[in-house]
Design a protein around this motif. Structure first.
Motif, PDB file in Angstrom:
ATOM      1  N   UNK A 237       0.873  -1.170   0.000  1.00  0.00           N
ATOM      2  CA  UNK A 237       0.000   0.000   0.000  1.00  0.00           C
ATOM      3  C   UNK A 237       0.914   1.226   0.000  1.00  0.00           C
ATOM      4  N   UNK A 238       0.746   2.111  -0.974  1.00  0.00           N
ATOM      5  CA  UNK A 238       1.629   3.283  -1.092  1.00  0.00           C
ATOM      6  C   UNK A 238       1.652   4.048   0.222  1.00  0.00           C
ATOM      7  N   UNK A 239       2.859   4.484   0.620  1.00  0.00           N
ATOM      8  CA  UNK A 239       2.992   4.968   1.987  1.00  0.00           C
ATOM      9  C   UNK A 239       3.562   6.372   2.123  1.00  0.00           C
ATOM     10  N   UNK A 240       3.527   7.173   1.049  1.00  0.00           N
ATOM     11  CA  UNK A 240       4.088   8.533   1.201  1.00  0.00           C
ATOM     12  C   UNK A 240       3.248   9.333   2.194  1.00  0.00           C
ATOM     13  N   UNK A 243      -1.223   8.389   6.858  1.00  0.00           N
ATOM     14  CA  UNK A 243      -2.633   8.369   7.255  1.00  0.00           C
ATOM     15  C   UNK A 243      -3.493   7.805   6.128  1.00  0.00           C
ATOM     16  N   UNK A 244      -3.178   8.212   4.892  1.00  0.00           N
ATOM     17  CA  UNK A 244      -3.932   7.701   3.740  1.00  0.00           C
ATOM     18  C   UNK A 244      -3.663   6.210   3.571  1.00  0.00           C
ATOM     19  N   UNK A 245      -2.410   5.813   3.773  1.00  0.00           N
ATOM     20  CA  UNK A 245      -2.049   4.405   3.653  1.00  0.00           C
ATOM     21  C   UNK A 245      -2.834   3.582   4.679  1.00  0.00           C
ATOM     22  N   UNK A 246      -2.920   4.082   5.887  1.00  0.00           N
ATOM     23  CA  UNK A 246      -3.625   3.368   6.944  1.00  0.00           C
ATOM     24  C   UNK A 246      -5.102   3.221   6.583  1.00  0.00           C
ATOM     25  N   UNK A 247      -5.685   4.283   6.022  1.00  0.00           N
ATOM     26  CA  UNK A 247      -7.104   4.211   5.645  1.00  0.00           C
ATOM     27  C   UNK A 247      -7.314   3.203   4.533  1.00  0.00           C
ATOM     28  N   UNK A 248      -6.385   3.206   3.569  1.00  0.00           N
ATOM     29  CA  UNK A 248      -6.486   2.257   2.452  1.00  0.00           C
ATOM     30  C   UNK A 248      -6.343   0.820   2.980  1.00  0.00           C
ATOM     31  N   UNK A 249      -5.405   0.606   3.902  1.00  0.00           N
ATOM     32  CA  UNK A 249      -5.216  -0.736   4.464  1.00  0.00           C
ATOM     33  C   UNK A 249      -6.480  -1.189   5.196  1.00  0.00           C
ATOM     34  N   UNK A 250      -7.055  -0.315   5.992  1.00  0.00           N
ATOM     35  CA  UNK A 250      -8.263  -0.674   6.737  1.00  0.00           C
ATOM     36  C   UNK A 250      -9.379  -1.076   5.761  1.00  0.00           C
ATOM     37  N   UNK A 252      -9.005  -2.243   2.654  1.00  0.00           N
ATOM     38  CA  UNK A 252      -8.665  -3.531   2.028  1.00  0.00           C
ATOM     39  C   UNK A 252      -8.960  -4.700   2.960  1.00  0.00           C
ATOM     40  N   UNK A 253      -8.643  -4.514   4.220  1.00  0.00           N
ATOM     41  CA  UNK A 253      -8.850  -5.609   5.171  1.00  0.00           C
ATOM     42  C   UNK A 253     -10.340  -5.900   5.341  1.00  0.00           C
ATOM     43  N   UNK A 255     -12.936  -4.859   2.977  1.00  0.00           N
ATOM     44  CA  UNK A 255     -13.697  -5.130   1.754  1.00  0.00           C
ATOM     45  C   UNK A 255     -13.086  -6.224   0.890  1.00  0.00           C
ATOM     46  N   UNK A 256     -11.759  -6.342   0.875  1.00  0.00           N
ATOM     47  CA  UNK A 256     -11.117  -7.296  -0.020  1.00  0.00           C
ATOM     48  C   UNK A 256     -10.805  -8.598   0.730  1.00  0.00           C
ATOM     49  N   UNK A 257     -10.052  -8.484   1.820  1.00  0.00           N
ATOM     50  CA  UNK A 257      -9.671  -9.694   2.562  1.00  0.00           C
ATOM     51  C   UNK A 257     -10.818 -10.169   3.463  1.00  0.00           C
ATOM     52  N   UNK A 258     -11.724  -9.264   3.818  1.00  0.00           N
ATOM     53  CA  UNK A 258     -12.869  -9.584   4.672  1.00  0.00           C
ATOM     54  C   UNK A 258     -12.442 -10.236   5.992  1.00  0.00           C
ATOM     55  N   UNK A 259     -11.441  -9.629   6.633  1.00  0.00           N
ATOM     56  CA  UNK A 259     -10.973 -10.191   7.901  1.00  0.00           C
ATOM     57  C   UNK A 259     -11.253  -9.282   9.096  1.00  0.00           C
ATOM     58  N   UNK A 260     -11.792  -8.075   8.833  1.00  0.00           N
ATOM     59  CA  UNK A 260     -12.213  -7.242   9.981  1.00  0.00           C
ATOM     60  C   UNK A 260     -13.638  -6.749   9.737  1.00  0.00           C
TER      61      UNK A 260
END
Ligand SMILES: Cc1cc2nc3c(=O)[nH]c(=O)nc-3n(C[C@H](O)[C@H](O)[C@H](O)COP(=O)(O)OP(=O)(O)OC[C@H]3O[C@@H](n4cnc5c(N)ncnc54)[C@H](O)[C@@H]3O)c2cc1C
Lengths: 260, 321
Positions: A237-240, A243-250, A252-253, A255-260
């Motif tokens: 996940x692009x990390x420049x 905060x945006x990276x963290x939101x994108x990760x959340x 993905x977890x 909607x995509x991985x469906x683990x949270x």
């Protein structure tokens, strides 16, 4: 007190297993072998007990293994304080399953009348964690597994065992089989002079026939070795902007991985 | 037509999650092959009523004072008596501290096949059990060459039963203990003071490593774990440094875990750490070194400073839905 320490020579934990395709064989030619790290806690505990009890205590290191296992007995057992060593040399038991191992070790141990039998909580090659409890059953004695503290009294022991979310205190009578876990002690290293002297300590090599035993049959068979299930390449996940990276990760977890 | 018995381990009057994961997987298997799933409950029969809903066809219970506190010998005898009386083809036992303590002992008593820490279960004429070896660097498929096998099952390897299930008849059995006294038993269990989620049972784990720089920063891990309803884990580096107790350690010399989600923060991904967590379903790595080996094991990664990412992730998760 008579103490037996059961040890195994295993490929070290850095060993790479390269398996291009699934198959019934494993290439073990490049393995570097060492004393099973959990067995080192068992050896150390035996030596510390002997240091407390003095001359009244004898430690026998026992292994099943080919000629190269002699090095482990000498350097990691006799050179750090074990008094004698017994090796069962049976080519048919190379890569034996735990119950075969336990039956042969039990035959060795029955000859010795040991008060305490120490071994590692598991071997780091097959990761089975079976030999200790199997030995206890075959010898019809007490057991305590994954032990991080051991106290001995007159014919009795108290062991602290690692369990989910805490510890279990096990109390029982000797003889007992204790399987050792990290935390029990800090194993010492052998010194060069002690390695030299270790060669002079008594060492016995036996076969199953010497023990009056037929080579025990295996009850299981490994039919296929395969690489771990493939994992898709890591999605970075692009990390420049953290905060945006963290939101994108959340996202993905969820909607995509469906683990949270 | 294999019949599969499942030992239902209980803690504080409730069945352990792994027990129902095993009945579920056994049921999925026998639904294809024929045969039945039998739940076996020792002592407190509280869990017996639920077993049918989790996929069991029948429940067998043994009661008695002997089961008031755990010891390996009593459990071995009682389950050996059950196997002798009912002759299941396979007995599943959760690979918990208790399961790992008595299952091999039981197999030795039965002269049975014994397979530890299985993550896959199949049958075609004979059982085929799949398990990680060499700390997960390789998997082995194990065939059974004995009339009965005792198999340990890794917690969280299998999902629960979704098929509804019906009430299952409950029947008692004689554990054959008549006056038996074990050589050793558990006299006390000590649980850590704070009521924390246990690593080996957690669905989500957030773990921290040396990248946290100092002991006080472990609270970043605890905070994120609390937000996610997760257990807090650690690499050996920070256990050895004394920042957290050994009970938090994940890896070869720590705990083996397979949660749904494992978040590794400031952990390099040494082979001994991977040994404990590489069977997690989804792995997230947060590490400022884009070449850290942990990214090779991960499904999602952020290559950045954890001190910026972790608080932001905590906030982002709170802000979801
Ligand atoms: C026999 C044996 C058994 C072992 N058993 C275990 C075991 O059970 N469990 C275990 O974990 N280890 C075990 N080890 C140790 C293992 O080899 C490693 O030493 C250990 O896992 C390293 O821990 P770490 O990743 O926290 O630390 P390090 O390897 O020091 O990694 C720290 C990571 O943090 C990253 N980092 C630093 N600062 C930041 C920042 N600001 N933001 C983001 N990232 C940052 C770094 O890039 C680095 O990748 C064992 C070793 C042996 C020999």
């Amino acid at each position: 007190m008579k103490i037996a320490v059961c040890v195994k020579q295993v490929p070290d934990s850095e060993t790479r297993i390269t398996l291009a395709a699934p198959g019934p064989e494993l290439d073990r030619s490049g393995f570097t072998r060492v004393l099973n790290p959990y067995d080192a806690f068992a050896v150390e505990e035996a030596v510390r007990i002997k240091e407390r009890l003095g001359a009244d205590c004898e430690i026998t290191a026992v292994t099943i293994g080919p000629d190269r296992a002699v090095e482990t007995l000498k350097k990691d057992c006799l050179a750090v304080g074990c008094d004698r060593a017994i090796r069962v040399n049976e080519p048919a038991l190379e890569n034996a399953e735990p119950l075969q191992t336990a039956k042969v070790l039990a035959a060795v141990l029955r000859r010795g009348g040991y008060d305490l039998i120490l071994t590692g909580k598991q071997a780091i090659d097959d990761d089975s964690a079976q030999v200790g409890p199997m030995l206890a059953e075959l010898l019809d004695c007490s057991q305590a597994t994954v032990v991080t503290k051991l106290e001995l009294g007159q014919g009795v022991f108290t062991a602290t065992c690692e369990i989910e979310g805490g510890a279990a205190i096990v109390r029982g009578s000797l003889p007992a089989v204790i399987t050792c876990q990290k935390g029990l002690n800090e194993p010492r290293l052998p010194s060069l002079p002690n390695i030299m002297k270790a060669g002079m300590k008594p060492q016995e090599t036996l076969t199953c026939a010497d023990l009056g035993l037929e080579i025990p049959a295996a009850r299981t068979r490994i039919t296929t070795y395969s690489p771990p299930p493939p994992r898709a390449a890591c999605r970075m996940v692009a990390a420049d902007d953290p905060a945006a990276a963290a939101r994108e990760l959340a996202r993905l977890l969820r909607d995509e991985a469906k683990v949270i | 037509m294999p019949n599969i018995a499942v030992y239902i381990e209980q803690s504080g009057g409730a069945a352990k999650k792994v027990a129902w994961q095993m009945t579920a997987e056994a049921r999925r298997l026998v639904d294809r092959t024929g045969g039945e799933v039998w739940a076996v409950v020792l002592g407190d029969a509280a869990a017996a009523a639920e077993a049918g809903r989790h996929g069991a066809h029948r429940v067998f219970t043994a009661a008695g004072d002997a089961f008031a506190r755990y010891d390996a010998e009593t459990w071995t005898r009682a389950l050996a008596a059950f196997v002798a009386a009912r002759r299941p083809d396979l007995l599943l036992v959760g690979a918990t501290a208790t399961g790992k303590d008595f299952a091999p002992r039981l197999a030795a008593r039965l002269d049975a096949a014994c397979v530890s820490d299985c993550v896959g279960l199949d049958f075609d004429g004979g059982f085929k059990l799949r398990r990680p070896i060499f700390a997960g660097k390789c998997y082995a498929e194990v065939a059974v060459d004995a009339p009965v096998a005792v198999a340990g099952v890794r917690p969280n390897a299998f999902p629960l039963f979704a098929g509804g299930g019906a009430d299952a008849p409950v029947e008692g059995f004689d554990p054959g203990l008549g006056g038996f006294a074990p050589h050793a038993s558990v006299v006390e269990t000590v649980t850590s003071a704070e009521k924390k989620i246990e690593l080996t049972e957690a669905e989500i784990i957030v773990s921290g490593g040396r990248g946290l720089k100092e002991a006080g920063n472990y609270k970043l891990i605890e905070t994120l774990a609390a937000t996610m309803g997760a257990a807090a884990g650690a690499s050996r580096a920070i256990v050895d440094a004394g920042w957290v107790p050994h009970s938090h350690q994940v890896g070869q010399t720590g705990k083996t875990v397979s949660p749904k989600l494992y978040v590794a923060v400031g952990i390099s991904g040494a082979i001994q750490h991977l040994a404990g967590m590489s069977s997690s379903k989804c792995i997230v790595a947060i590490n400022k070194d884009p070449n850290a080996p942990i990214f090779k094991a991960a499904d999602y990664g952020i290559a950045a400073d954890l001190f910026e990412v972790v608080p932001a992730l905590d906030e982002a998760i709170r802000a979801l839905d």
